[in-house]
Design a protein around this motif. Structure first.
Motif, PDB file in Angstrom:
ATOM      1  N   ARG B 246      33.493  38.372  35.228  1.00  8.66           N
ATOM      2  CA  ARG B 246      32.354  39.147  34.738  1.00  8.66           C
ATOM      3  C   ARG B 246      32.699  40.581  34.388  1.00  8.66           C
ATOM      4  O   ARG B 246      32.171  41.142  33.440  1.00  8.66           O
ATOM      5  CB  ARG B 246      31.242  39.152  35.804  1.00  8.66           C
ATOM      6  CG  ARG B 246      30.437  37.870  35.776  1.00  8.66           C
ATOM      7  CD  ARG B 246      29.777  37.553  37.100  1.00  8.66           C
ATOM      8  NE  ARG B 246      29.265  36.189  37.041  1.00  8.66           N
ATOM      9  CZ  ARG B 246      30.022  35.111  37.240  1.00  8.66           C
ATOM     10  NH1 ARG B 246      31.328  35.236  37.500  1.00  8.66           N
ATOM     11  NH2 ARG B 246      29.500  33.905  37.150  1.00  8.66           N
ATOM     12  N   GLU B 247      33.598  41.181  35.155  1.00  4.11           N
ATOM     13  CA  GLU B 247      33.797  42.626  35.020  1.00  4.11           C
ATOM     14  C   GLU B 247      35.270  43.017  35.037  1.00  4.11           C
ATOM     15  O   GLU B 247      35.658  43.974  35.687  1.00  4.11           O
ATOM     16  CB  GLU B 247      33.042  43.358  36.148  1.00  4.11           C
ATOM     17  CG  GLU B 247      31.552  43.402  35.928  1.00  4.11           C
ATOM     18  CD  GLU B 247      31.169  44.041  34.585  1.00  4.11           C
ATOM     19  OE1 GLU B 247      31.889  44.947  34.116  1.00  4.11           O
ATOM     20  OE2 GLU B 247      30.156  43.600  34.011  1.00  4.11           O
ATOM     21  N   SER B 248      36.088  42.272  34.293  1.00  2.00           N
ATOM     22  CA  SER B 248      37.514  42.598  34.324  1.00  2.00           C
ATOM     23  C   SER B 248      37.760  44.013  33.812  1.00  2.00           C
ATOM     24  O   SER B 248      38.747  44.632  34.146  1.00  2.00           O
ATOM     25  CB  SER B 248      38.301  41.590  33.475  1.00  2.00           C
ATOM     26  OG  SER B 248      37.886  41.661  32.133  1.00  2.00           O
ATOM     27  N   GLN B 249      36.835  44.543  33.012  1.00  2.00           N
ATOM     28  CA  GLN B 249      37.056  45.867  32.438  1.00  2.00           C
ATOM     29  C   GLN B 249      36.613  47.010  33.339  1.00  2.00           C
ATOM     30  O   GLN B 249      36.885  48.173  33.056  1.00  2.00           O
ATOM     31  CB  GLN B 249      36.367  45.984  31.073  1.00  2.00           C
ATOM     32  CG  GLN B 249      36.995  45.104  30.024  1.00  2.00           C
ATOM     33  CD  GLN B 249      38.517  45.115  30.064  1.00  2.00           C
ATOM     34  OE1 GLN B 249      39.124  46.170  30.224  1.00  2.00           O
ATOM     35  NE2 GLN B 249      39.142  43.952  29.961  1.00  2.00           N
ATOM     36  N   SER B 250      35.906  46.709  34.420  1.00  2.33           N
ATOM     37  CA  SER B 250      35.550  47.808  35.316  1.00  2.33           C
ATOM     38  C   SER B 250      36.020  47.542  36.750  1.00  2.33           C
ATOM     39  O   SER B 250      35.939  48.422  37.592  1.00  2.33           O
ATOM     40  CB  SER B 250      34.039  48.059  35.298  1.00  2.33           C
ATOM     41  OG  SER B 250      33.327  46.848  35.374  1.00  2.33           O
ATOM     42  N   LEU B 251      36.550  46.345  37.000  1.00  2.00           N
ATOM     43  CA  LEU B 251      37.077  46.027  38.337  1.00  2.00           C
ATOM     44  C   LEU B 251      38.465  46.648  38.453  1.00  2.00           C
ATOM     45  O   LEU B 251      39.424  46.159  37.870  1.00  2.00           O
ATOM     46  CB  LEU B 251      37.149  44.509  38.512  1.00  2.00           C
ATOM     47  CG  LEU B 251      37.689  44.003  39.856  1.00  2.00           C
ATOM     48  CD1 LEU B 251      36.764  44.383  41.009  1.00  2.00           C
ATOM     49  CD2 LEU B 251      37.877  42.490  39.824  1.00  2.00           C
ATOM     50  N   GLU B 252      38.554  47.734  39.204  1.00  2.00           N
ATOM     51  CA  GLU B 252      39.847  48.427  39.239  1.00  2.00           C
ATOM     52  C   GLU B 252      40.564  48.257  40.574  1.00  2.00           C
ATOM     53  O   GLU B 252      41.744  48.595  40.700  1.00  2.00           O
ATOM     54  CB  GLU B 252      39.668  49.904  38.892  1.00  2.00           C
ATOM     55  CG  GLU B 252      40.973  50.538  38.492  1.00  2.00           C
ATOM     56  CD  GLU B 252      40.834  51.865  37.768  1.00  2.00           C
ATOM     57  OE1 GLU B 252      40.400  51.854  36.613  1.00  2.00           O
ATOM     58  OE2 GLU B 252      41.176  52.893  38.363  1.00  2.00           O
ATOM     59  N   GLY B 253      39.870  47.757  41.577  1.00  2.00           N
ATOM     60  CA  GLY B 253      40.545  47.526  42.849  1.00  2.00           C
ATOM     61  C   GLY B 253      40.040  46.247  43.486  1.00  2.00           C
ATOM     62  O   GLY B 253      38.829  45.960  43.455  1.00  2.00           O
ATOM     63  N   PHE B 254      40.958  45.450  44.021  1.00  2.00           N
ATOM     64  CA  PHE B 254      40.579  44.253  44.773  1.00  2.00           C
ATOM     65  C   PHE B 254      41.693  44.007  45.788  1.00  2.00           C
ATOM     66  O   PHE B 254      42.736  43.465  45.461  1.00  2.00           O
ATOM     67  CB  PHE B 254      40.406  43.049  43.850  1.00  2.00           C
ATOM     68  CG  PHE B 254      39.775  41.858  44.536  1.00  2.00           C
ATOM     69  CD1 PHE B 254      38.405  41.645  44.479  1.00  2.00           C
ATOM     70  CD2 PHE B 254      40.560  40.962  45.271  1.00  2.00           C
ATOM     71  CE1 PHE B 254      37.823  40.553  45.130  1.00  2.00           C
ATOM     72  CE2 PHE B 254      39.978  39.871  45.923  1.00  2.00           C
ATOM     73  CZ  PHE B 254      38.603  39.674  45.844  1.00  2.00           C
ATOM     74  N   GLU B 255      41.458  44.458  47.020  1.00  2.00           N
ATOM     75  CA  GLU B 255      42.481  44.399  48.067  1.00  2.00           C
ATOM     76  C   GLU B 255      41.963  43.533  49.215  1.00  2.00           C
ATOM     77  O   GLU B 255      40.792  43.670  49.608  1.00  2.00           O
ATOM     78  CB  GLU B 255      42.744  45.814  48.606  1.00  2.00           C
ATOM     79  CG  GLU B 255      43.188  46.815  47.552  1.00  2.00           C
ATOM     80  CD  GLU B 255      44.678  46.711  47.244  1.00  2.00           C
ATOM     81  OE1 GLU B 255      45.475  46.724  48.190  1.00  2.00           O
ATOM     82  OE2 GLU B 255      45.032  46.579  46.051  1.00  2.00           O
ATOM     83  N   ILE B 256      42.829  42.672  49.730  1.00  2.00           N
ATOM     84  CA  ILE B 256      42.370  41.916  50.899  1.00  2.00           C
ATOM     85  C   ILE B 256      43.000  42.456  52.174  1.00  2.00           C
ATOM     86  O   ILE B 256      44.129  42.930  52.185  1.00  2.00           O
ATOM     87  CB  ILE B 256      42.652  40.403  50.807  1.00  2.00           C
ATOM     88  CG1 ILE B 256      44.146  40.115  50.738  1.00  2.00           C
ATOM     89  CG2 ILE B 256      41.880  39.752  49.694  1.00  2.00           C
ATOM     90  CD1 ILE B 256      44.439  38.689  51.168  1.00  2.00           C
TER      91      ILE B 256
END
Lengths: 483, 483
Positions: B246-256
């Motif tokens: 949905r938001e690849s252009q505003s998703l800038e961080g995804f850390e587990i």
């Protein structure tokens, strides 16, 4: 036909009768490049059906120092897939390797054999709601392996990059016949020199690409195509900056077209009409797309952007395609320029790039210099302005007799001057078509020693026997001049 | 101090007194890597102030077959900038070359010298409304040249790619002292093998990067940081797919972040508190940004996305940072994991990647195998899941006495098993830190012949005298083992 040497019989055994021919009528279509500039000879046309078969063929070639000329759809622009005239090489077709191995819409990755035809990949992905965002005129014959090996471009580079940006992994057979398995799509991998990056755009001179893992994007939901009139290439660039700053994520096409190209299309191509009346001196074809369901309607977006551009004086006029058939009509104008130009008279073509911010001035200044130096010629520059890449065509003076003579004579004087101007602007004499045979000697003439020594060192280190597409791309000291 | 040989006097003359020292106290800080694992010796520390000076130094080194060890901020993770203990090399610091040559907000391009410190670049760009979208813990000392040479990553790779994707052009001095001028930012350039791609991530073994043209993006307008609880790495991956689609252009961080890492931070790091009560077994740190004025408010977007994710059962709970100080508090937890872990006890660290879609299963399965094979150990995997890259740490059994002994013994048995599992999953034993000294022999052990022969062929062809950072990255037959 000469007697078949043992090593060639061995190759024939590996691929079986479906994959082997020495018959002139079978080989003939593949021994001339599609622009008809080069015709070569070969021992045989060998068409392996698997990576293992390619590996076995290359091992034989390596042992016997036989040159291999890899070929996909034979739709390249620089003679890169045509053997030389000595007849000592084997033409290696990858077209039988046409299997799409895996499509994963969830991961947005597709693995396919080198011989898959671009148009077939597009169709297969469409069924999965995905899209491979690279296309070009030869999509009905161009293969993935060829597109990888030439780092192909096209009209969607603006948003999605060239083939280099779309390759997530590669499989290739190296010059000794070993298989390089780099298909795993690792987003991060810092294990030293990236071999993939050498094979992309390597024109088959370092190895034979047998498969690729490609990145895909969501299928288009809809698009809006518009045609805008501007006063100059500089005005077109300002419009590009305006649009790109606001909508880099949906701006998928930005092509410039001078009035002279538009006129040629309207004159020579049936069923075309001018999008704007009166026609502007320069035109821009804009495509704004939507591929996520919750983003803004591209038509609304285009209308709003062009209204603002008009207010700011960036464009003189604009037409927005009312429907898909009008959108296709706009694109048809762009895509017919080369055909219209051929009907108009002889023209020398140059596929060049400079830094994006310098392209407008390059078009104006280099165009003026060429026209001044060669009176009667007319420069037409059109294409991918947002990538800093235009097709820079120099048309013969009107009424030139003996078009072929003019072409071959001018290629010796006009093209070098165009290339000199490109280099003076820190540009590239090959933006997207590659080097192949056509530009090999110009590459040698115009490259720094640092670049040339490094190219040669890499070629010689990886392919010491020079069996991988010899005579292409790298101006080796031992190359005979391209015929 | 030994007598100064003539060639070294010549180097001293080139750089002048500000750029030359043989004094032990001046050299000492730069002869040990920042993790304190390697200490080397060198003839001298030579610090040129310009590309011309680098070229002159390299020409002398080439003529006298003297090894050069290039160094930026000396903040690398694998000993890549530390000379060996023989003392026969020259430590070449690029830190005096710290000029930002040009910032163009309009073209979104910046040209800077190799010695520019990342944090200084960030500050300079901020004044121009631009941003260089790569950051990491060592930003106060890491230099552009080092970041290019190690193809650095960080937490923004998800959206912007590694250094490789951000380099539009490079300038470098090749092993014979010639200058490769590839700074022009050509979006399309098909003139053969892309030398830039070899130098990025080349760890200084093929040449010395002296300057780079970098791509920039608009400065942040605002951001929203959220913390979500999930049940497993598999659930985290599903959440990633949901957000990215949905938001690849505003998703800038995804850390587990597993609960064990969170607990260690809460225990050992002052002023930290749990974002969710009760804590979930796995946690995800999400950053959604806005960098274009007419796009949606990131807070609204995050709330709407996480509400949908909750409805779909993708997350168990979530907290959205109410303000910037809370956002920083969430990031502090993520950024403190390594420090908290060190306080907790010894742990072997592995910087690994596998294809993104396989990472969740890798964490679960490889973790279980390691813990079963080495009873008492505990695996903690955290980090850049959206890139298929985690820091895979194996903690010593509780109460282990002699932590240093455990570390050095386990490095001989546990790390090879981790690496074997990575290779079995088609992954990389170095996702972002590089190979340097630390992983050179493992690279040799775990690479196919095809890859290894090619790496060696390239290294030997471009640097035949092996003077460029010898002993790093490429396991040459003649390398002495890393000490």
């Amino acid at each position: 036909m000469s007697e078949t040497p043992d090593w060639l019989n061995n190759m024939a055994e590996i691929v079986g009768p479906k994959g082997f021919t020495r018959a002139a009528e079978d080989m003939q279509p593949w021994l001339t490049d599609w622009r008809g500039r080069y015709t070569g000879k070969a021992h045989a046309l060998v068409s392996p059906a698997s990576t293992a078969e390619v590996s076995a063929i290359v091992k034989i070639a390596h042992a016997h120092s036989v040159a291999l000329v890899p070929q996909g759809g034979n739709s390249g622009m620089v003679g890169g897939a045509t053997p030389d005239s000595k007849g000592q090489s084997v033409l290696l077709s990858l077209r039988r390797m046409n299997r799409i191995r895996e499509i994963s819409a969830g991961s947005q990755l597709t693995v396919c054999d080198a011989g898959v035809i671009l148009q077939n990949l597009h169709a297969a992905l469409d069924e999965h709601g995905q899209r491979f965002p690279l296309t070009l005129g030869g999509k009905g014959s161009a293969t993935i392996g060829g597109l990888v090996s030439t780092n192909a471009g096209g009209t969607q580079v603006l948003r999605h990059g060239t083939m280099r940006a779309l390759v997530a992994g590669l499989e290739a057979v190296l010059p000794d016949g070993s298989i390089y398995d780099g298909l795993a799509p690792l987003k991060k991998d810092n294990r030293g020199y990236d071999l993939k990056q050498l094979l992309v755009g390597g024109e088959g001179t370092l190895g034979i690409v047998t498969a690729a893992t490609l990145k895909t994007v969501p299928a288009l939901i809809d698009r809006c195509v518009a045609w805008a009139g501007v006063s100059s290439p500089q005005a077109a660039y300002k419009l590009f900056q305006f649009l790109n700053a606001r909508e880099s994520q949906s701006l998928e096409g930005f092509e410039i077209i001078p009035k002279s190209c538009l006129d040629a299309v309207l004159t020579h191509i049936p069923d075309t009409r001018a999008p704007l009346e009166p026609a502007a001196p320069w035109n821009v074809l804009i495509e704004i797309i939507r591929d996520q369901s919750d983003s803004i309607d591209p038509r609304e977006l285009t209308e709003s952007l062009l209204a603002k551009a008009m207010d700011k004086g960036l464009i003189s006029d604009a037409a927005i395609a009312a429907n898909e058939s009008q959108a296709e009509a706009f694109w048809k104008i762009r895509d017919s320029i080369s055909e219209a130009e051929r009907a108009d008279g002889p023209a020398l073509q140059h596929d060049i790039s400079v830094p994006v911010a310098q392209m407008a001035d390059f078009i104006t200044e280099a165009g003026a210099k060429i026209e001044a130096r060669f009176p009667g010629t007319e420069v037409a520059a059109f294409g991918h302005m947002g990538d800093g890449n235009v097709h820079f065509h120099v048309k013969a003076p009107p009424g030139t007799s003996g078009p072929q003579d003019w072409m071959s004579q001018s290629a010796q004087v006009i093209s070098p001057m165009v290339h000199d101007l490109v280099i003076a602007s820190n540009g590239s004499i090959s933006a997207e078509h590659g080097i192949g045979q056509t530009k090999r000697d110009e590459l040698g003439r115009l490259s720094s020693d640092a670049r040339m020594l490094t190219l040669r060192a890499i070629k010689t280190a990886i392919d010491p026997k020079n069996i991988m597409n010899p005579g292409k791309l790298v101006p080796l000291a031992s190359n005979t001049p391209a015929s």
